[in-house]
Design an enzyme around this catalytic site. Structure first.
Site, PDB file in Angstrom:
ATOM      1  N   HIS A  75       0.727  -1.382   0.789  1.00 53.53           N
ATOM      2  CA  HIS A  75      -0.160  -0.220   0.348  1.00 53.53           C
ATOM      3  C   HIS A  75       0.762   1.174   0.109  1.00 53.53           C
ATOM      4  O   HIS A  75       1.476   1.549   0.797  1.00 53.53           O
ATOM      5  CB  HIS A  75      -1.259  -0.160   1.234  1.00 53.53           C
ATOM      6  CG  HIS A  75      -1.881   0.901   1.218  1.00 53.53           C
ATOM      7  ND1 HIS A  75      -3.444   0.660   0.619  1.00 53.53           N
ATOM      8  CD2 HIS A  75      -2.017   2.939   1.286  1.00 53.53           C
ATOM      9  CE1 HIS A  75      -4.297   2.141   1.105  1.00 53.53           C
ATOM     10  NE2 HIS A  75      -3.196   2.817   1.152  1.00 53.53           N
ATOM     11  N   HIS A  77       1.720   5.036  -2.117  1.00 51.04           N
ATOM     12  CA  HIS A  77       1.435   6.039  -3.172  1.00 51.04           C
ATOM     13  C   HIS A  77       2.346   6.505  -3.722  1.00 51.04           C
ATOM     14  O   HIS A  77       2.671   7.461  -3.363  1.00 51.04           O
ATOM     15  CB  HIS A  77       0.243   7.071  -2.256  1.00 51.04           C
ATOM     16  CG  HIS A  77      -0.732   6.905  -1.113  1.00 51.04           C
ATOM     17  ND1 HIS A  77      -2.164   6.862  -1.969  1.00 51.04           N
ATOM     18  CD2 HIS A  77      -1.419   6.146  -0.604  1.00 51.04           C
ATOM     19  CE1 HIS A  77      -3.038   6.369  -1.481  1.00 51.04           C
ATOM     20  NE2 HIS A  77      -2.285   6.468  -0.020  1.00 51.04           N
ATOM     21  N   GLY A  83      -4.627  15.659  -0.758  1.00 53.12           N
ATOM     22  CA  GLY A  83      -4.832  16.653  -1.848  1.00 53.12           C
ATOM     23  C   GLY A  83      -6.272  17.309  -0.894  1.00 53.12           C
ATOM     24  O   GLY A  83      -6.935  17.830  -1.513  1.00 53.12           O
ATOM     25  N   THR A 113      -8.080   9.496  -2.671  1.00 53.33           N
ATOM     26  CA  THR A 113      -9.086  10.644  -2.772  1.00 53.33           C
ATOM     27  C   THR A 113      -8.983  11.435  -4.142  1.00 53.33           C
ATOM     28  O   THR A 113     -10.004  10.776  -4.451  1.00 53.33           O
ATOM     29  CB  THR A 113      -8.139  11.539  -1.666  1.00 53.33           C
ATOM     30  OG1 THR A 113      -8.980  10.496   0.081  1.00 53.33           O
ATOM     31  CG2 THR A 113     -10.034  12.416  -1.256  1.00 53.33           C
ATOM     32  N   TYR A 144     -10.920   5.709  -4.163  1.00 58.21           N
ATOM     33  CA  TYR A 144     -11.563   5.099  -3.183  1.00 58.21           C
ATOM     34  C   TYR A 144     -13.219   5.406  -3.621  1.00 58.21           C
ATOM     35  O   TYR A 144     -13.748   5.021  -3.307  1.00 58.21           O
ATOM     36  CB  TYR A 144     -11.566   6.885  -2.974  1.00 58.21           C
ATOM     37  CG  TYR A 144     -10.393   6.885  -0.933  1.00 58.21           C
ATOM     38  CD1 TYR A 144      -9.922   6.088  -1.182  1.00 58.21           C
ATOM     39  CD2 TYR A 144     -11.097   8.174  -0.470  1.00 58.21           C
ATOM     40  CE1 TYR A 144      -9.002   6.341  -0.482  1.00 58.21           C
ATOM     41  CE2 TYR A 144      -9.829   8.557   0.284  1.00 58.21           C
ATOM     42  CZ  TYR A 144      -9.169   7.772   0.547  1.00 58.21           C
ATOM     43  OH  TYR A 144      -8.697   7.508   1.779  1.00 58.21           O
ATOM     44  N   ARG A 177     -14.862   9.646   3.158  1.00 58.40           N
ATOM     45  CA  ARG A 177     -14.899  10.844   2.136  1.00 58.40           C
ATOM     46  C   ARG A 177     -15.144   9.418   0.666  1.00 58.40           C
ATOM     47  O   ARG A 177     -14.811   9.674  -0.846  1.00 58.40           O
ATOM     48  CB  ARG A 177     -13.213  10.432   2.010  1.00 58.40           C
ATOM     49  CG  ARG A 177     -12.416  12.365   2.208  1.00 58.40           C
ATOM     50  CD  ARG A 177     -10.986  11.921   2.457  1.00 58.40           C
ATOM     51  NE  ARG A 177     -10.662  10.440   4.111  1.00 58.40           N
ATOM     52  CZ  ARG A 177      -9.673   9.986   4.459  1.00 58.40           C
ATOM     53  NH1 ARG A 177      -8.696  11.310   4.129  1.00 58.40           N
ATOM     54  NH2 ARG A 177      -9.754   9.695   5.079  1.00 58.40           N
ATOM     55  N   HIS A 238      -6.017  -0.508   7.224  1.00 61.36           N
ATOM     56  CA  HIS A 238      -5.880   0.719   8.524  1.00 61.36           C
ATOM     57  C   HIS A 238      -6.953   0.423   9.573  1.00 61.36           C
ATOM     58  O   HIS A 238      -7.222   0.997   9.720  1.00 61.36           O
ATOM     59  CB  HIS A 238      -6.436   2.181   7.440  1.00 61.36           C
ATOM     60  CG  HIS A 238      -5.906   2.236   5.655  1.00 61.36           C
ATOM     61  ND1 HIS A 238      -4.972   2.607   5.748  1.00 61.36           N
ATOM     62  CD2 HIS A 238      -6.861   2.948   5.248  1.00 61.36           C
ATOM     63  CE1 HIS A 238      -4.453   2.884   4.764  1.00 61.36           C
ATOM     64  NE2 HIS A 238      -5.529   3.359   4.410  1.00 61.36           N
ATOM     65  N   ASP A 294       1.524   2.778   3.896  1.00 67.21           N
ATOM     66  CA  ASP A 294       0.904   3.897   3.402  1.00 67.21           C
ATOM     67  C   ASP A 294       1.885   5.127   2.882  1.00 67.21           C
ATOM     68  O   ASP A 294       1.326   6.291   3.633  1.00 67.21           O
ATOM     69  CB  ASP A 294      -0.306   4.846   4.141  1.00 67.21           C
ATOM     70  CG  ASP A 294      -1.037   5.116   3.393  1.00 67.21           C
ATOM     71  OD1 ASP A 294      -1.385   5.412   2.782  1.00 67.21           O
ATOM     72  OD2 ASP A 294      -2.583   5.733   4.850  1.00 67.21           O
TER      73      ASP A 294
END
Length: 417
Positions: A75, A77, A83, A113, A144, A177, A238, A294
């Site tokens: 996981h 990014h 953002g 997101t 998401y 979200r 998470h 993450d």
């Protein structure tokens, strides 16, 4: 073969190698070449023979150290994330040296997101760049939102035709979200991913972002109840956010599911909470967990009204720190006879467990024929000393390999061919 690709590496002098397959006594030395682990050597005669077999053999003598598999981070990014606080809060893209300094040799990129300014095409391109740089990179289709964004127009198409695509995620659930997916939508996504995984020879999992909403894992439970999709098709992450969610993770594991925690102090607490709740089933619970970083994603903190009150960026090194703390805890609490197995179980949270969940048999273990992703750690402090990724020495105590345009006192930029 020429240059670095032609080198054979002989690792010797280490105190112990962990993550061996098949399990057994630690070898005296390990021969690496062509991106793979070539052989385990068990005596001085074999070692001497390996040292003299070719001028291309490089010897790395590491007394006072242990060997482990490279970390598998499911996981990340890799093109940045965030953002939630506007365009200026978008986090930066990852760099090769960041992963190597954290002992991470396999990453799976994810969108969060923002799926408006961050797109699947960029994710795939970054995977190609990281693979060219020398580590191993995959990605999750989607973000998401539901329906998930894809490159080919379908989940099955991406899993079949896009080499780096390994599943779908991170679909947000129980989070303000999220796009509030229904159980039927989640079941359909899981079914598509399952079939796509079969056709493409991939894991085909649905990686689920779990928020702090009251429904917790219930949307996934409902999706399973209305379909024939097995619980193992979903991989929620998470799950360390609060003790209530950790209890939900325990129930999920009791049903046969797997969970992922985000590295940090809460992940350490979550592992302890699980083991205390099931002292006689510790091996089972640890086998059904993984820990990821993450990294390069945002770490926003919201108040009870959903207002953003704090904003930070996750670091890859948090995964290494988390592993080191667990290994130290294992060494300090286990008896002498149990120390090896206890350390191995904790290590698996970062290596063999995520590799198995992602169906990557070449990763997460030290075995002949597997990818030569190997970490050399200090046997006392577990400080990272050396990193091999796909058989290449990528980090030492004095320098680390960087991307073509990385600069720094310790960084050796990768030369473009």
């Amino acid at each position: 073969m020429t240059g670095e690709a032609s080198k054979l590496w002989l690792l010797k002098g280490f105190a112990q190698a962990y993550g061996l397959q098949p399990e057994g006594p630690s070898p005296t030395a390990i021969l690496v070449g062509g991106g793979q682990i070539l052989a385990f050597l068990d005596n001085e005669k074999q070692i001497a023979g390996a040292e003299s077999m070719s001028d291309d053999v490089c010897v790395l003598d590491v007394p006072g150290c242990i060997l482990t598999p490279g970390l598998v981070d499911l996981h990340v990014h890799i093109i940045g994330g965030g953002g939630e606080a506007g365009p200026s809060s978008c986090t930066p893209s990852s760099q090769l040296s960041d992963f190597l300094d954290a002992g991470i040799t396999t990453v799976v990129g994810v969108l969060g997101t923002d799926c408006v300014t961050r797109r699947q095409e960029s994710l795939v391109s970054k995977c190609r760049a990281l693979n060219d740089d020398g580590i191993t990179a995959y990605h999750w289709a989607g973000s998401y939102r539901v329906p998930p964004a894809t490159i080919t127009g379908s989940i099955q198409g991406d899993l079949c035709l896009v080499e780096s695509c390994i599943g779908v995620g991170e679909i947000a659930v129980s989070d303000h979200r999220s796009s509030a997916p229904t159980p039927h939508e989640l079941a359909r996504i899981a079914s598509e991913a399952r079939v796509g995984g079969m056709l493409g020879g991939k894991a085909g999992l649905v990686h689920v972002h779990m928020g702090t909403g009251m429904t917790q894992l219930q949307p996934l439970q409902n999706a399973i109840e209305i379909s024939d999709v097995p619980i193992t098709q979903f991989l929620p992450t998470h799950m360390e956010r609060n003790p209530s969610l950790v209890n939900a993770a325990k129930s999920w594991i009791d049903q046969g599911g797997y969970v992922d925690f985000t590295a940090g102090s809460k992940a350490l607490d979550a592992v302890s909470q699980l083991l205390l709740a099931a002292p006689r089933q510790q091996e089972k619970y640890l086998r059904h967990c993984s820990i990821s970083s993450d990294s390069f994603g945002s770490l926003p903190v919201f108040d009870a009204r959903g207002q953003l009150v704090k904003y930070e960026v996750a670091e890859p090194k948090e995964l290494l720190r988390c592993m080191q703390q667990l290994l130290l805890q294992s060494r300090n609490t286990a008896g002498p006879q149990d120390r090896h197995m206890s350390l191995l179980r904790y290590l698996s949270l970062f290596t063999s467990n995520p590799a198995a969940q992602l169906k990557l048999p070449q990763k997460g273990q030290i075995a002949v024929g597997c990818d030569a992703d190997i970490l050399v750690l200090d046997a006392t402090t577990y400080e990272l000393r050396y990193v091999f990724a796909k058989g290449k020495l990528m980090r030492t105590p004095d320098w680390v390999m960087g991307g073509a345009f990385e600069r720094g006192d310790r960084i050796r930029p990768r030369k473009l061919q």
